[in-house]
Design an enzyme around this catalytic site. Structure first.
Site, PDB file in Angstrom:
ATOM      1  N   ASP A 247       0.565  -1.226  -0.484  1.00 60.43           N
ATOM      2  CA  ASP A 247      -0.072  -0.267   0.006  1.00 60.43           C
ATOM      3  C   ASP A 247       1.018   1.909  -0.342  1.00 60.43           C
ATOM      4  O   ASP A 247       1.859   0.975   0.155  1.00 60.43           O
ATOM      5  CB  ASP A 247      -0.960   0.472   0.955  1.00 60.43           C
ATOM      6  CG  ASP A 247      -0.314  -0.109   2.620  1.00 60.43           C
ATOM      7  OD1 ASP A 247       0.831   0.233   3.332  1.00 60.43           O
ATOM      8  OD2 ASP A 247      -0.900  -1.433   3.694  1.00 60.43           O
TER       9      ASP A 247
ATOM     10  N   ASP B 166       9.302   5.881  12.888  1.00 58.63           N
ATOM     11  CA  ASP B 166       9.833   5.080  13.738  1.00 58.63           C
ATOM     12  C   ASP B 166      11.294   4.840  13.768  1.00 58.63           C
ATOM     13  O   ASP B 166      12.182   5.271  14.361  1.00 58.63           O
ATOM     14  CB  ASP B 166       8.663   3.739  14.181  1.00 58.63           C
ATOM     15  CG  ASP B 166       8.548   3.491  12.798  1.00 58.63           C
ATOM     16  OD1 ASP B 166       8.704   4.029  11.424  1.00 58.63           O
ATOM     17  OD2 ASP B 166       7.417   2.357  12.463  1.00 58.63           O
TER      18      ASP B 166
ATOM     19  N   ASP C 216       0.890   5.529   1.530  1.00 57.83           N
ATOM     20  CA  ASP C 216       0.686   6.348   2.095  1.00 57.83           C
ATOM     21  C   ASP C 216       1.631   7.658   1.551  1.00 57.83           C
ATOM     22  O   ASP C 216       2.816   7.882   1.069  1.00 57.83           O
ATOM     23  CB  ASP C 216       1.647   6.119   3.556  1.00 57.83           C
ATOM     24  CG  ASP C 216       1.258   4.423   4.149  1.00 57.83           C
ATOM     25  OD1 ASP C 216      -0.576   4.417   4.099  1.00 57.83           O
ATOM     26  OD2 ASP C 216       1.557   4.102   5.420  1.00 57.83           O
TER      27      ASP C 216
HETATM   28  P1  ATP Z   1       3.763  -2.189   6.168  1.00 54.29           P
HETATM   29  O1  ATP Z   1       4.646  -2.529   4.532  1.00 54.29           O
HETATM   30  O2  ATP Z   1       3.565  -2.744   7.195  1.00 54.29           O
HETATM   31  O3  ATP Z   1       2.525  -1.522   5.685  1.00 54.29           O
HETATM   32  P2  ATP Z   1       4.936   0.603   7.347  1.00 54.29           P
HETATM   33  O4  ATP Z   1       5.564   1.411   7.420  1.00 54.29           O
HETATM   34  O5  ATP Z   1       4.513   1.063   6.063  1.00 54.29           O
HETATM   35  O6  ATP Z   1       5.152  -0.752   7.030  1.00 54.29           O
HETATM   36  P3  ATP Z   1       2.287   1.244   8.449  1.00 54.29           P
HETATM   37  O7  ATP Z   1       1.922   0.856   9.853  1.00 54.29           O
HETATM   38  O8  ATP Z   1       1.913   1.374   7.206  1.00 54.29           O
HETATM   39  O9  ATP Z   1       4.403   0.679   8.348  1.00 54.29           O
HETATM   40  O10 ATP Z   1       2.832   3.039   8.436  1.00 54.29           O
HETATM   41  C1  ATP Z   1       3.172   3.640   7.713  1.00 54.29           C
HETATM   42  C2  ATP Z   1       4.723   4.825   8.298  1.00 54.29           C
HETATM   43  O11 ATP Z   1       4.078   5.587   9.305  1.00 54.29           O
HETATM   44  C3  ATP Z   1       5.580   4.215   8.869  1.00 54.29           C
HETATM   45  O12 ATP Z   1       6.625   3.515   7.957  1.00 54.29           O
HETATM   46  C4  ATP Z   1       5.966   4.911   9.640  1.00 54.29           C
HETATM   47  O13 ATP Z   1       7.343   5.811   8.319  1.00 54.29           O
HETATM   48  C5  ATP Z   1       4.973   5.475  10.193  1.00 54.29           C
HETATM   49  N1  ATP Z   1       4.535   4.985  11.376  1.00 54.29           N
HETATM   50  C6  ATP Z   1       4.103   4.213  11.480  1.00 54.29           C
HETATM   51  N2  ATP Z   1       3.397   3.289  12.857  1.00 54.29           N
HETATM   52  C7  ATP Z   1       4.326   4.154  13.915  1.00 54.29           C
HETATM   53  C8  ATP Z   1       5.181   4.661  14.345  1.00 54.29           C
HETATM   54  N3  ATP Z   1       3.924   3.615  15.845  1.00 54.29           N
HETATM   55  N4  ATP Z   1       5.490   4.957  15.837  1.00 54.29           N
HETATM   56  C9  ATP Z   1       5.687   5.554  14.119  1.00 54.29           C
HETATM   57  N5  ATP Z   1       6.120   6.252  13.175  1.00 54.29           N
HETATM   58  C10 ATP Z   1       4.644   5.134  12.783  1.00 54.29           C
HETATM   59 MG    MG Z   2       2.744   0.804   5.152  1.00 54.67          MG
END
Ligand code: ATP
Ligand code: MG
Length: 474
Positions: free
Chosen positions: A75, A151, A77
């Site tokens: 996905d 994060d 963001d």
């Molecule tokens: P995935 O591939 O599992 O979706 P992701 O890194 O995109 O991994 P998401 O939960 O979709 O994870 O979150 C999108 C972004 O938002 C992360 O890459 C990070 O930059 C930020 N983020 C998400 N959760 C947190 C958190 N708990 N604390 C700080 N930043 C976060």
């Molecule tokens: Mg994501």
């Protein structure tokens, strides 16, 4: 400037340049090597609409990380300096959601994109609970503060599809190249503000095959218990992501390796501290991982039914020993396990009822005469129950013969089925008082094989797609 002059005057050599984290390192297309074909057209639609309206807009976070690793992101963001209201106005189907963080969901058909406004640095001044966990935070700010709030360094990069530039504020590119997971800022403080980050470290390390940098890893063992204060539904979502990442087995092994399997999640304690059921759990996770990697649907109900099966068996055996008949005994055992786990896990009702169906079908597979097998075939969750049976055979918990019989019956035509009914070796009825058939307890450390009966590829594992896929829970 003056500092530089004095250093030069004194003959002091410059140390490694301390990077100013308010200015990003900018990488062009040839430096970062992102393949633009991996980008979704809707992500480009959102960033370009925002940019045309005069706002900044980037693909951000996990999608940039995956693009840099050459993985197609699941996905996208988007981060922008437009406020949620300004974003909402630009798209026909856009919804502002979220309490803790307000975000905008922009929909194109089935495709959903999350658009977030750059967060300000105010995490330290945001309202918190008594353990320091941030409760609410809708403080907007400049892009470099948004980067600081993310994060891990590898999750804090921004990609502009229009210019094809990557903006890197925290050395994420270097960490991607070194395969390192590094938290941004002071690790203890970041875990205290949001303990879920500890679960995220483990998930990313296992999924990407990255090493957790020591300062990022060390506080976790002592801080793990802070996860107890996080709302159960959020922990559940994160755990589901972990279990359905396609790398569940690696995640659990990573947890063990890092010494993090105690106290991080109650469910994992149950699962990882029961050597008896380990073969079963390992097989279940392996087949889940294989299904995810093959792009097939995965049923959370099946997964949790597998993870908690040996708890059920233990209680089932106890109820039978206390004189209960097998089928009511199994229902009682299922009630006990579901009651305790529903509370701890925030299991959704649907998942709980799927688990109960799968478990309660198991003794019915032993009735192989009369109309019973035909009735079982008609059960709406037959496929999941049957896959579960095969897993029990494969793990050595029960004889492989029963799984083979059911495979033949399931796949057979009318004549073959009638014939199978006459040849079935044992058809113990539910009324006979006896302990559950060869529970794992009595088989532990045995051949551990089950001779792979019925494990014909795609079967064992999940519900054959009759359930919603995992993504709806993410
Ligand atoms: P995935 O591939 O599992 O979706 P992701 O890194 O995109 O991994 P998401 O939960 O979709 O994870 O979150 C999108 C972004 O938002 C992360 O890459 C990070 O930059 C930020 N983020 C998400 N959760 C947190 C958190 N708990 N604390 C700080 N930043 C976060
Ligand atoms: Mg994501």
């Amino acid at each position: 400037m003056i500092k530089k002059f004095i250093r030069k005057f004194l003959g002091v050599k410059d140390k490694a340049p301390v990077r100013d984290k308010t200015e990003p390192v900018i990488l062009g297309a040839t430096e970062h090597g992102i393949d633009p074909k991996l980008l979704s057209s809707n992500a480009i639609r959102v960033t370009s609409s925002l940019q045309e309206a005069g706002f900044k807009a980037f693909v951000v976070g996990g999608a940039v990380r995956d693009l840099l690793l050459g993985i197609k992101p699941k996905d996208f963001d988007i981060a922008t300096d437009a406020t949620p209201e300004q974003v909402k106005r630009l798209f026909r189907r856009a919804f502002i959601i979220g309490k803790r963080f307000q975000i905008v969901h922009v929909m194109f058909g089935q495709d959903l994109l999350e658009v977030t406004t750059f967060r300000g640095a105010g995490e330290s001044s945001a309202p918190k609970d008594e353990h320091g966990r941030v409760l609410r935070d809708n403080n907007f700010g400049p892009q470099h503060e948004d980067a600081m709030r993310r994060d891990f360094t590898i999750n804090a990069m921004y990609y502009d599809p229009a210019t094809q530039q990557v903006l890197d504020y925290h050395g994420g590119i270097a960490d991607i190249r070194d395969k390192t997971l590094r938290i941004i800022g002071q690790p203890e403080a970041r875990y205290r503000e949001d303990p879920v980050r500890m679960l995220r470290v483990v998930r990313f390390a296992a999924r990407l095959g990255f090493t957790i940098e020591p300062a990022t890893r060390e506080p976790i063992a002592v801080m793990a218990s802070l996860i107890d204060n996080v709302p159960a539904a959020r922990v559940f979502d994160e755990m589901l992501k972990l279990l359905m990442s396609g790398h569940a087995l690696a995640c659990l092994q990573q947890l063990r390796k890092e010494g993090l399997h105690h106290g991080l999640l109650p469910l994992l304690d149950v699962v990882l501290e029961q050597p008896i059921g380990m073969k079963f759990v390992t097989l279940a996770l392996e087949s889940t991982d294989n299904r995810v990697k093959a792009g097939k649907g995965v049923s959370p109900g099946f997964l949790f039914a597998s993870l908690l099966w040996h708890q059920v068996v233990e209680k089932w055996t106890a109820y039978c020993a206390a004189g209960e008949s097998p089928i009511p005994a199994l229902h009682l055992a299922a009630d006990d396990v579901l009651d305790s786990q529903t509370e701890k896990l925030a299991l959704q009702r649907k998942i709980g009822s799927d688990m109960r169906d799968i478990w309660s079908m198991q003794p019915r597979f032993e009735r192989r005469n009369g109309k019973a097998p035909y009735k079982l075939l008609e059960h709406p969750r037959f496929r999941a129950g049957y896959d579960f049976l095969l897993l029990r055979c494969e793990s050595g918990e029960i004889e492989s013969e029963i799984g083979e019989w059911w495979t033949a019956f399931y796949e057979g035509d009318a004549v073959e089925r009638e014939q199978l009914l006459t040849t079935a070796v044992s058809t113990p009825g539910p009324k006979r008082k006896r302990a559950p058939r060869r529970s794992s307890r009595s088989r532990t450390g045995g051949d551990g094989g089950g001779s792979g009966s019925g494990s014909d590829g795609g079967h064992s594992g999940t519900s054959g797609g009759s359930n919603p896929g995992g993504s709806s829970f993410e």
